[in-house]
Design a protein around this motif. Structure first.
Motif, PDB file in Angstrom:
ATOM      1  N   THR A 232     -38.068   8.680  34.461  1.00  0.00           N
ATOM      2  CA  THR A 232     -36.650   9.000  34.660  1.00  0.00           C
ATOM      3  C   THR A 232     -35.814   7.733  34.569  1.00  0.00           C
ATOM      4  OG1 THR A 232     -36.756   8.693  37.069  1.00  0.00           O
ATOM      5  CG2 THR A 232     -37.268  10.890  36.220  1.00  0.00           C
ATOM      6  N   ARG A 233     -34.522   7.935  34.350  1.00  0.00           N
ATOM      7  CA  ARG A 233     -33.616   6.783  34.328  1.00  0.00           C
ATOM      8  C   ARG A 233     -33.557   6.132  35.702  1.00  0.00           C
ATOM      9  NH1 ARG A 233     -27.511   7.958  33.300  1.00  0.00           N
ATOM     10  NH2 ARG A 233     -27.381   7.737  35.558  1.00  0.00           N
ATOM     11  N   MET A 234     -33.662   6.947  36.746  1.00  0.00           N
ATOM     12  CA  MET A 234     -33.613   6.393  38.093  1.00  0.00           C
ATOM     13  C   MET A 234     -34.816   5.496  38.371  1.00  0.00           C
ATOM     14  SD  MET A 234     -32.861   8.320  41.722  1.00  0.00           S
ATOM     15  CE  MET A 234     -31.162   8.691  41.276  1.00  0.00           C
ATOM     16  N   ALA A 235     -35.956   5.802  37.769  1.00  0.00           N
ATOM     17  CA  ALA A 235     -37.128   4.944  37.937  1.00  0.00           C
ATOM     18  C   ALA A 235     -36.871   3.556  37.366  1.00  0.00           C
ATOM     19  CB  ALA A 235     -38.341   5.570  37.262  1.00  0.00           C
ATOM     20  N   VAL A 236     -36.184   3.505  36.226  1.00  0.00           N
ATOM     21  CA  VAL A 236     -35.827   2.215  35.624  1.00  0.00           C
ATOM     22  C   VAL A 236     -34.862   1.467  36.540  1.00  0.00           C
ATOM     23  CG1 VAL A 236     -34.739   1.094  33.641  1.00  0.00           C
ATOM     24  CG2 VAL A 236     -36.211   3.096  33.302  1.00  0.00           C
ATOM     25  N   GLU A 237     -33.860   2.178  37.066  1.00  0.00           N
ATOM     26  CA  GLU A 237     -32.900   1.554  37.975  1.00  0.00           C
ATOM     27  C   GLU A 237     -33.591   1.023  39.227  1.00  0.00           C
ATOM     28  OE1 GLU A 237     -30.136   4.664  38.762  1.00  0.00           O
ATOM     29  OE2 GLU A 237     -29.241   4.638  36.751  1.00  0.00           O
ATOM     30  N   TYR A 238     -34.531   1.782  39.739  1.00  0.00           N
ATOM     31  CA  TYR A 238     -35.250   1.386  40.955  1.00  0.00           C
ATOM     32  C   TYR A 238     -36.105   0.147  40.713  1.00  0.00           C
ATOM     33  CZ  TYR A 238     -38.665   1.606  44.746  1.00  0.00           C
ATOM     34  OH  TYR A 238     -39.486   1.288  45.801  1.00  0.00           O
ATOM     35  N   GLN A 239     -36.760   0.109  39.576  1.00  0.00           N
ATOM     36  CA  GLN A 239     -37.617  -1.045  39.279  1.00  0.00           C
ATOM     37  C   GLN A 239     -36.798  -2.301  39.024  1.00  0.00           C
ATOM     38  OE1 GLN A 239     -39.840   1.016  36.157  1.00  0.00           O
ATOM     39  NE2 GLN A 239     -41.684   0.984  37.413  1.00  0.00           N
ATOM     40  N   ARG A 240     -35.595  -2.142  38.494  1.00  0.00           N
ATOM     41  CA  ARG A 240     -34.724  -3.296  38.249  1.00  0.00           C
ATOM     42  C   ARG A 240     -34.055  -3.788  39.529  1.00  0.00           C
ATOM     43  NH1 ARG A 240     -31.574  -1.193  32.763  1.00  0.00           N
ATOM     44  NH2 ARG A 240     -33.261  -1.654  31.269  1.00  0.00           N
ATOM     45  N   ASN A 241     -33.593  -2.841  40.360  1.00  0.00           N
ATOM     46  CA  ASN A 241     -32.835  -3.201  41.560  1.00  0.00           C
ATOM     47  C   ASN A 241     -33.280  -2.349  42.749  1.00  0.00           C
ATOM     48  OD1 ASN A 241     -30.779  -5.115  40.374  1.00  0.00           O
ATOM     49  ND2 ASN A 241     -30.321  -3.293  39.155  1.00  0.00           N
ATOM     50  N   PRO A 242     -34.478  -2.587  43.271  1.00  0.00           N
ATOM     51  CA  PRO A 242     -34.964  -1.757  44.384  1.00  0.00           C
ATOM     52  C   PRO A 242     -34.077  -1.827  45.624  1.00  0.00           C
ATOM     53  CG  PRO A 242     -36.371  -3.680  44.047  1.00  0.00           C
ATOM     54  CD  PRO A 242     -35.455  -3.611  42.881  1.00  0.00           C
ATOM     55  N   ASP A 243     -33.326  -2.918  45.781  1.00  0.00           N
ATOM     56  CA  ASP A 243     -32.470  -3.042  46.965  1.00  0.00           C
ATOM     57  C   ASP A 243     -31.294  -2.062  46.947  1.00  0.00           C
ATOM     58  OD1 ASP A 243     -34.091  -5.024  47.917  1.00  0.00           O
ATOM     59  OD2 ASP A 243     -32.822  -6.680  47.240  1.00  0.00           O
ATOM     60  N   ASP A 244     -31.011  -1.464  45.795  1.00  0.00           N
ATOM     61  CA  ASP A 244     -29.953  -0.459  45.716  1.00  0.00           C
ATOM     62  C   ASP A 244     -30.366   0.863  46.354  1.00  0.00           C
ATOM     63  OD1 ASP A 244     -28.290  -2.188  44.440  1.00  0.00           O
ATOM     64  OD2 ASP A 244     -28.441  -1.260  42.457  1.00  0.00           O
ATOM     65  N   PHE A 245     -31.658   0.992  46.660  1.00  0.00           N
ATOM     66  CA  PHE A 245     -32.192   2.258  47.159  1.00  0.00           C
ATOM     67  C   PHE A 245     -32.695   2.069  48.581  1.00  0.00           C
ATOM     68  CE2 PHE A 245     -32.294   2.409  42.636  1.00  0.00           C
ATOM     69  CZ  PHE A 245     -32.077   3.733  42.299  1.00  0.00           C
TER      70      PHE A 245
END
Length: 316
Positions: A232-245
């Motif tokens: 998912t796109r969210m998986a990419v976002e999470y791997q790039r910026n885990p602190d956002d989650f």
């Protein structure tokens, strides 16, 4: 309040779906998932091509739901599995994958009626988006619901428009509100799906969500924790910026759900608190809990805190 005084008429500290369903049908009824080959306006280019940022339909679709099988074949395989445990069980055809009202009316009728032609099926549960129903579809479902059970499950996901934009949902909360109101007005059973933990939302947002949902004509509610699925796109976002989650631990989520339930309208039937993706698809959070184990912990926490669904609910 003693347990005998709960407005839903049993001793559980929340208005639970399994008990409601057994009472409604006077026996065991099981949803059987089918993939009817529908798509989604957020995937076919009508609104977008990549879908919602969190979505991977394979994370919840049973293995037997494959498009090389007809609706009838999928139903029969699912029914055969469940009927081994309970010979008298009846079944609802659960149109689950993608947006199951997103097609021409004649196509919808043909697929729903194929499901209803199975002798073990007594109704339909139709998962869809709030922006994929119109007056023609709702009038048809209202007419159908006079003779069989029909529930429409809407992916609402959040009551905040900023969040819906961030996750590429493709519709506003106002659209979801209208879909729920129009479904309820016609006497069609409905269910709202909501995710707790979407990026950018806070604990106060989640509790405000409970207050907002409580003022809507929501009959059934499905909650689940945010899960990060591979692909998912969210998986990419999470791997790039885990602190956002801010992903919950199981204990944190249990406490949040207790607080949420306290604010929730007691007439709303709660079908689910958690979702459980296959281990190979799940990046985070990894709790190692089965759904029934989570529910047992939640019920214990409700008892420890001597609280229940709707204890702090205020009708506005």
């Amino acid at each position: 309040m003693t347990t005998e005084q709960f407005p839903w008429g049993h001793q559980k500290r929340y208005h639970d779906f399994p008990t409601h369903f057994r009472q409604l049908f006077d026996g065991r009824v099981q949803k059987v998932s089918v993939d009817a080959g529908f798509t989604c306006p957020n995937r076919d280019g009508t609104k977008a091509f990549n879908g919602c940022s969190y979505c991977n339909n394979d994370s919840f679709k049973p293995d037997y739901c494959r498009l090389d099988k007809s609706i009838t074949e999928q139903l029969q395989q699912g029914i055969d599995f469940f009927a081994r445990k309970h010979k008298t069980m009846r079944f609802l055809a659960y149109f689950q994958a993608y947006s199951n009202t997103y097609a021409d009316m004649q196509v919808l009728k043909a697929r729903y009626e194929e499901a209803m032609s199975h002798p073990g099926v007594i109704g339909l549960v139709i998962g869809t988006r709030p922006d994929c129903v119109n007056e023609e579809i709702l009038e048809y479902l209202a007419d159908l619901s006079k003779s069989v059970y029909v529930m429409v499950e809407f992916g609402v996901e959040s009551v905040k428009d900023e969040t819906l934009i961030r996750i590429n949902r493709g519709h506003s909360f106002a659209v979801a509100r209208q879909a729920l109101e129009e479904t309820a007005r016609r006497g069609i059973h409905n269910c709202a799906h909501l995710i707790l933990g979407l990026p950018g939302e806070t604990r106060s947002d989640f509790l405000e969500q409970a207050r907002v949902v409580s003022q809507l004509p929501v009959e059934n509610l499905k909650l689940h924790q945010l899960q990060i699925h591979r692909g998912t796109r969210m998986a990419v976002e999470y791997q790039r910026n885990p602190d956002d989650f801010n992903l919950f631990s199981a204990e944190e989520y249990i406490d949040l759900i207790v607080d949420y339930l306290e604010l929730l309208n007691p007439r709303i039937i709660v079908e689910r608190f958690v979702s459980q993706a296959p281990a190979g698809m799940l990046l985070a959070p990894k709790w190692g809990l089965k759904n029934f184990e989570f529910v047992a912990k939640l019920e214990k926490r409700l008892a420890e805190r001597e609280t229940w669904q709707g204890r702090l609910y205020r009708d506005e």
